[in-house]
Design an enzyme around this catalytic site. Structure first.
Site, PDB file in Angstrom:
ATOM      1  N   LYS A   1       0.869  -1.178   0.000  1.00 59.51           N
ATOM      2  CA  LYS A   1       0.000   0.000   0.000  1.00 59.51           C
ATOM      3  C   LYS A   1       0.904   1.225   0.000  1.00 59.51           C
ATOM      4  O   LYS A   1       1.403   1.659   1.034  1.00 59.51           O
ATOM      5  CB  LYS A   1      -0.874  -0.024   1.263  1.00 59.51           C
ATOM      6  CG  LYS A   1      -2.234   0.654   1.123  1.00 59.51           C
ATOM      7  CD  LYS A   1      -2.195   2.124   0.795  1.00 59.51           C
ATOM      8  CE  LYS A   1      -1.839   3.004   1.962  1.00 59.51           C
ATOM      9  NZ  LYS A   1      -1.653   4.423   1.579  1.00 59.51           N
TER      10      LYS A   1
ATOM     11  N   GLU B   1       9.503   1.864  11.078  1.00 57.17           N
ATOM     12  CA  GLU B   1      10.581   2.817  10.804  1.00 57.17           C
ATOM     13  C   GLU B   1       9.928   4.192  10.793  1.00 57.17           C
ATOM     14  O   GLU B   1       9.198   4.528   9.872  1.00 57.17           O
ATOM     15  CB  GLU B   1      11.227   2.453   9.466  1.00 57.17           C
ATOM     16  CG  GLU B   1      12.638   2.959   9.379  1.00 57.17           C
ATOM     17  CD  GLU B   1      12.677   4.400   8.972  1.00 57.17           C
ATOM     18  OE1 GLU B   1      12.647   5.274   9.873  1.00 57.17           O
ATOM     19  OE2 GLU B   1      12.718   4.657   7.771  1.00 57.17           O
TER      20      GLU B   1
ATOM     21  N   CYS C   1      13.824  10.298   6.597  1.00 58.07           N
ATOM     22  CA  CYS C   1      13.733   9.855   7.990  1.00 58.07           C
ATOM     23  C   CYS C   1      15.073  10.003   8.687  1.00 58.07           C
ATOM     24  O   CYS C   1      15.137  10.332   9.860  1.00 58.07           O
ATOM     25  CB  CYS C   1      13.228   8.425   8.063  1.00 58.07           C
ATOM     26  SG  CYS C   1      14.038   7.334   6.929  1.00 58.07           S
TER      27      CYS C   1
ATOM     28  N   GLU D   1      10.728  16.395  14.890  1.00 58.87           N
ATOM     29  CA  GLU D   1      11.024  16.143  13.482  1.00 58.87           C
ATOM     30  C   GLU D   1      10.221  17.127  12.632  1.00 58.87           C
ATOM     31  O   GLU D   1       8.993  17.172  12.724  1.00 58.87           O
ATOM     32  CB  GLU D   1      10.650  14.701  13.114  1.00 58.87           C
ATOM     33  CG  GLU D   1      11.068  14.334  11.708  1.00 58.87           C
ATOM     34  CD  GLU D   1      10.705  12.895  11.338  1.00 58.87           C
ATOM     35  OE1 GLU D   1       9.561  12.490  11.599  1.00 58.87           O
ATOM     36  OE2 GLU D   1      11.565  12.196  10.777  1.00 58.87           O
TER      37      GLU D   1
HETATM   38  P1  NAD Z   1       1.850   8.837   7.553  1.00 55.46           P
HETATM   39  O1  NAD Z   1       2.418   8.036   8.636  1.00 55.46           O
HETATM   40  O2  NAD Z   1       0.490   9.414   7.737  1.00 55.46           O
HETATM   41  O3  NAD Z   1       1.797   7.974   6.197  1.00 55.46           O
HETATM   42  C1  NAD Z   1       2.716   6.951   5.852  1.00 55.46           C
HETATM   43  C2  NAD Z   1       1.956   5.791   5.221  1.00 55.46           C
HETATM   44  O4  NAD Z   1       1.012   5.283   6.168  1.00 55.46           O
HETATM   45  C3  NAD Z   1       1.136   6.169   3.982  1.00 55.46           C
HETATM   46  O5  NAD Z   1       1.166   5.097   3.050  1.00 55.46           O
HETATM   47  C4  NAD Z   1      -0.263   6.315   4.538  1.00 55.46           C
HETATM   48  O6  NAD Z   1      -1.258   6.088   3.572  1.00 55.46           O
HETATM   49  C5  NAD Z   1      -0.291   5.227   5.584  1.00 55.46           C
HETATM   50  N1  NAD Z   1      -1.274   5.425   6.642  1.00 55.46           N
HETATM   51  C6  NAD Z   1      -1.764   6.610   7.121  1.00 55.46           C
HETATM   52  N2  NAD Z   1      -2.680   6.375   8.081  1.00 55.46           N
HETATM   53  C7  NAD Z   1      -2.782   5.027   8.221  1.00 55.46           C
HETATM   54  C8  NAD Z   1      -3.549   4.175   9.064  1.00 55.46           C
HETATM   55  N3  NAD Z   1      -4.422   4.663   9.957  1.00 55.46           N
HETATM   56  N4  NAD Z   1      -3.360   2.846   8.968  1.00 55.46           N
HETATM   57  C9  NAD Z   1      -2.491   2.336   8.085  1.00 55.46           C
HETATM   58  N5  NAD Z   1      -1.759   3.085   7.246  1.00 55.46           N
HETATM   59  C10 NAD Z   1      -1.889   4.418   7.310  1.00 55.46           C
HETATM   60  O7  NAD Z   1       2.866   9.968   7.227  1.00 55.46           O
HETATM   61  P2  NAD Z   1       2.521  11.336   6.478  1.00 55.46           P
HETATM   62  O8  NAD Z   1       1.220  11.904   6.876  1.00 55.46           O
HETATM   63  O9  NAD Z   1       2.722  11.070   5.053  1.00 55.46           O
HETATM   64  O10 NAD Z   1       3.655  12.247   7.064  1.00 55.46           O
HETATM   65  C11 NAD Z   1       3.497  12.812   8.355  1.00 55.46           C
HETATM   66  C12 NAD Z   1       4.812  12.823   9.068  1.00 55.46           C
HETATM   67  O11 NAD Z   1       5.331  11.512   9.181  1.00 55.46           O
HETATM   68  C13 NAD Z   1       5.906  13.581   8.362  1.00 55.46           C
HETATM   69  O12 NAD Z   1       5.839  14.932   8.594  1.00 55.46           O
HETATM   70  C14 NAD Z   1       7.127  12.933   8.936  1.00 55.46           C
HETATM   71  O13 NAD Z   1       7.446  13.482  10.177  1.00 55.46           O
HETATM   72  C15 NAD Z   1       6.725  11.514   9.126  1.00 55.46           C
HETATM   73  N6  NAD Z   1       7.187  10.656   8.018  1.00 55.46           N
HETATM   74  C16 NAD Z   1       8.246   9.879   8.244  1.00 55.46           C
HETATM   75  C17 NAD Z   1       8.716   9.076   7.215  1.00 55.46           C
HETATM   76  C18 NAD Z   1       9.901   8.201   7.401  1.00 55.46           C
HETATM   77  O14 NAD Z   1      10.567   7.867   6.441  1.00 55.46           O
HETATM   78  N7  NAD Z   1      10.165   7.769   8.603  1.00 55.46           N
HETATM   79  C19 NAD Z   1       8.103   9.074   5.979  1.00 55.46           C
HETATM   80  C20 NAD Z   1       6.983   9.878   5.788  1.00 55.46           C
HETATM   81  C21 NAD Z   1       6.530  10.654   6.835  1.00 55.46           C
END
Ligand code: NAD
Length: 486
Positions: A180, A255, A289, A388
Site C-alpha cells: 500500500k 521505521e 527519515c 522532526e
Molecule cells: P503517515 O504516517 O500518515 O503515512 C505513511 C503511510 O502510512 C502512507 O502510506 C499512509 O497512507 C499510511 N497510513 C496513514 N494512516 C494510516 C492508518 N491509519 N493505517 C495504516 N496506514 C496508514 O505519514 P505522512 O502523513 O505522510 O507524514 C506525516 C509525518 O510523518 C511527516 O511529517 C514525517 O514526520 C513523518 N514521516 C516519516 C517518514 C519516514 O521515512 N520515517 C516518511 C513519511 C513521513
C-alpha cells in the site's frame, strides 16, 4: 494531466497479476509538487480491494510462487532488477514528478531499487538454518520459513528505496506481498508492479493498491490473513499499526523517522565534513527519515562551522524537480505549512536564521516550495532541536566536551542515525558505542545507509531492522525440528 512514462492507466489496482478497477471505482487526485497541477488520478483502494489482494497473495503462496525454490526466487528478483535498471530513466522521471525530488536524486533511488533486488536476489538461497547439539538420540535443526502474506505500508518520501528494501527482502524469503503506497506519491509503486509482471513474477506474489491510509492502509493492518507488517512513516500512525498488529498477534517492523545528529569535534576534517553536514539536511528537501537535522559542534569551532555551512546554504538552488537543482519542493501544501509553522516558532522565539536559500525565480508559482534555512545557535531543549520537522531546516547546537555531545545527541525522543566527525579513532569508537540509535557513521554520513547495511531505530524511531542481510531474518520465521531417532 501529463502523459507518464511506464504507466498506461494509473487509476487501477494490481491484484493477482492483473490490473483492474478498484472495487468502488473511486479515484484520488495526485498532485505534482513542483507546480501544484494534477499529475494523475489513482485508485482509491478499499477494504474490499485489500481483501482481494490478501486472497490473491495467499493463492500465490499455495500455488506457483510458493512452489519455487530459493534459487528460482532469487533469479526472479534478478530479472526484476534488470528490468528496473533498463527502465531507470523513466522510473526516475516518474519519481521526480510525483515526489518533487530533483531528477538526479530520483535516479539514485531507481538505481538503489535495482541494487536492492540484486542484493536480495543473490541472498535468497543463502539463508540457512542450523543444527543444534542436543540430547542423545536426537537431531535438532532450524528451518527459516516465510511468514506468509506480508503487508507493506510505504510513505511518499522514498517510494522506490523503501519498496526495494522491504518488498525485495520479503519476496526473497518467499513471502507474498501486499503493498500500500502513499496517497501523495505512488506512481513508481505502480510502475514496479508493471515491471514485476513483465519480469515474470508469478501472479499474486506482489499486489499493489494505492489508497488512503485510514481506508486501505488500516484495512491492510487489520486483515486476519496478513502474517507480518512493515511500516515506514509517522510515529502516530506507527503506533496505530502496532496496535492493529497486536490484535492479530503478528510481528511488525516500524521505521518512524528521527532527529538525527552529526557530531563535529574540533579535530574534524571540516573540508570533508561540510558537504555531508549540509546535504544530509537538505536532500529530498529534508523529507528524509534519517535527515541530519541537528548539527552538534564543539564550541571552539562553532562559529567557523556555522559560517561555512551558511556559505553553502546561500549557494543552494531551489526549483522544480525536472530542473534538477539542489532542492525541490515539499510533497504537499500541508507539509510546506508544517515547515512554515516551525519557521514561525523559530522567529517568535528569537532564533537566528544565519542563512536562508532563495527560491529560484523559475520555480513555478503553484509549487510547494520552502526556503532551506540554517538556524544557529539553538539550545538542545528548543522545539526545533527536539521535533522532526521533515523539511530543509537544520539547527546547529554547540557542545563543550565528549560527555556533553553524547548527552545532547541522545537527548531526544528519537534514535535512528548519527554521524561523528573526528580524527581520534578511540573517541569515535567510544561515541559510537554510547549513542542510542540504530546506525552510526564515522567521518561520513550515509543518510539512511547503504543497501547492505542493516537499518532501523530505537525509541520513537521504531524497531526491527530492514536493509542488509539482517532484513531476511525479519521477513522470515524460525521453525525448530527435533527428531528422535534413538
Ligand atoms: P503517515 O504516517 O500518515 O503515512 C505513511 C503511510 O502510512 C502512507 O502510506 C499512509 O497512507 C499510511 N497510513 C496513514 N494512516 C494510516 C492508518 N491509519 N493505517 C495504516 N496506514 C496508514 O505519514 P505522512 O502523513 O505522510 O507524514 C506525516 C509525518 O510523518 C511527516 O511529517 C514525517 O514526520 C513523518 N514521516 C516519516 C517518514 C519516514 O521515512 N520515517 C516518511 C513519511 C513521513
Amino acid at each position: 494531466m501529463q502523459s507518464l512514462p511506464l504507466l498506461g492507466a494509473s487509476n487501477h489496482v494490481f491484484i493477482g497479476g492483473h490490473w483492474r478497477d478498484g472495487a468502488t471505482r473511486e479515484t484520488l487526485s495526485l498532485l505534482n509538487p513542483s507546480d501544484g497541477s494534477l499529475l494523475a488520478r489513482i485508485a482509491r483502494g478499499s477494504a474490499a480491494d485489500i481483501d482481494a489482494a490478501v486472497r490473491a497473495a495467499q493463492a500465490a503462496l499455495d500455488g506457483e510462487w510458493g512452489r519455487l525454490t530459493a534459487v528460482e526466487r532469487g533469479r526472479a528478483l534478478m530479472r526484476l532488477s534488470q528490468r528496473v535498471l533498463a527502465a531507470s530513466d523513466d522510473l526516475a522521471t516518474l519519481e521526480a514528478l510525483d515526489v518533487g525530488k530533483p531528477l538526479k536524486q530520483a535516479k539514485a533511488d531507481a538505481m538503489a531499487l535495482a541494487r536492492y533486488l540484486e542484493f536480495y536476489g543473490g541472498a535468497a538461497d543463502k539463508v540457512m538454518g542450523e543444527t543444534i547439539p542436543f540430547a542423545a538420540g536426537y537431531t535438532a535443526l532450524t528451518l527459516r520459513e516465510p511468514h506468509g502474506v506480508t503487508g507493506h505500508i510505504v510513505p511518499w518520501n522514498y517510494p522506490m528505496q523503501i519498496i526495494g528494501r522491504s518488498v525485495g527482502a520479503a519476496l526473497a524469503m518467499g513471502n507474498a506481498c501486499v503493498l500500500k503506497p502513499a496517497e501523495e506519491a505512488c506512481l513508481t509503486a505502480l510502475a514496479f508492479a508493471q515491471l514485476a509482471a513483465e519480469a515474470g513474477l508469478p501472479p499474486g506474489a506482489l499486489n499493489v493498491l494505492p489508497g488512503l491510509g485510514e481506508e486501505a492502509g488500516a484495512a491492510l493492518t487489520a486483515h486476519a490473513g496478513v502474517a507480518h507488517l512493515s511500516f515506514t512513516g509517522s510515529v502516530a500512525v506507527g503506533r496505530l499499526v502496532q496496535a492493529s498488529a497486536a490484535l492479530n498477534t503478528i510481528p511488525v517492523t516500524l521505521e518512524l523517522g528521527g532527529k538525527s545528529p552529526q557530531l563535529v569535534f574540533a579535530d574534524a576534517d571540516l573540508a570533508a565534513a561540510l558537504p555531508f553536514l549540509v546535504n544530509a539536511g537538505i536532500q529530498n528537501a529534508g523529507q528524509t527519515c534519517s535527515a541530519a537535522s541537528r548539527i552538534l559542534v564543539e564550541r571552539s569551532r562553532f562559529d567557523e562551522v556555522v559560517q561555512r555551512m551558511a556559505g553553502r546554504y546561500r549557494g543552494l538552488r531551489v526549483g522544480a524537480a525536472l530542473d534538477d537543482l539542489d532542492v525541490g519542493p515539499l510533497i504537499s501544501a500541508r507539509q510546506r505549512d508544517v515547515v512554515e509553522h516551525y519557521l514561525a516558532i523559530a522567529r517568535d522565539s528569537g532564533l537566528v536564521a544565519v542563512a536562508q536559500a532563495a527560491i529560484g525565480s523559475h520555480a513555478p508559482a503553484g509549487g510547494f516550495y520552502a526556503q532551506p534555512t540554517l538556524l544557529a545557535p539553538v539550545s538542545s531543549a528548543h522545539a526545533l532541536a527536539q521535533e522532526e520537522i521533515f523539511g530543509p531546516v537544520q539547527v546547529v547546537i554547540p557542545f563543550d566536551d565528549e560527555a556533553d555531545a553524547i548527552r545532547i545527541a541522545n537527548g531526544t525522543a528519537y534514535g535512528l542515525v548519527a554521524g561523528v566527525w573526528t580524527r581520534d579513532g578511540s573517541r569515535a569508537l567510544r561515541i559510537a558505542r554510547a549513542l542510542k540509535c540504530g546506525q552510526v557513521f564515522v567521518n561520513n554520513y550515509g543518510a539512511g545507509g547503504g543497501i547492505e547495511l542493516p537499518f532501523g531505530g530505537v525509541k520513537a524511531s521504531g524497531h526491527g531492522r530492514e536493509k542488509g542481510f539482517e532484513a531476511l531474518y525479519g521477513f522470515s520465521t524460525l521453525k525448530t525440528v527435533a527428531i528422535h531417532h534413538g
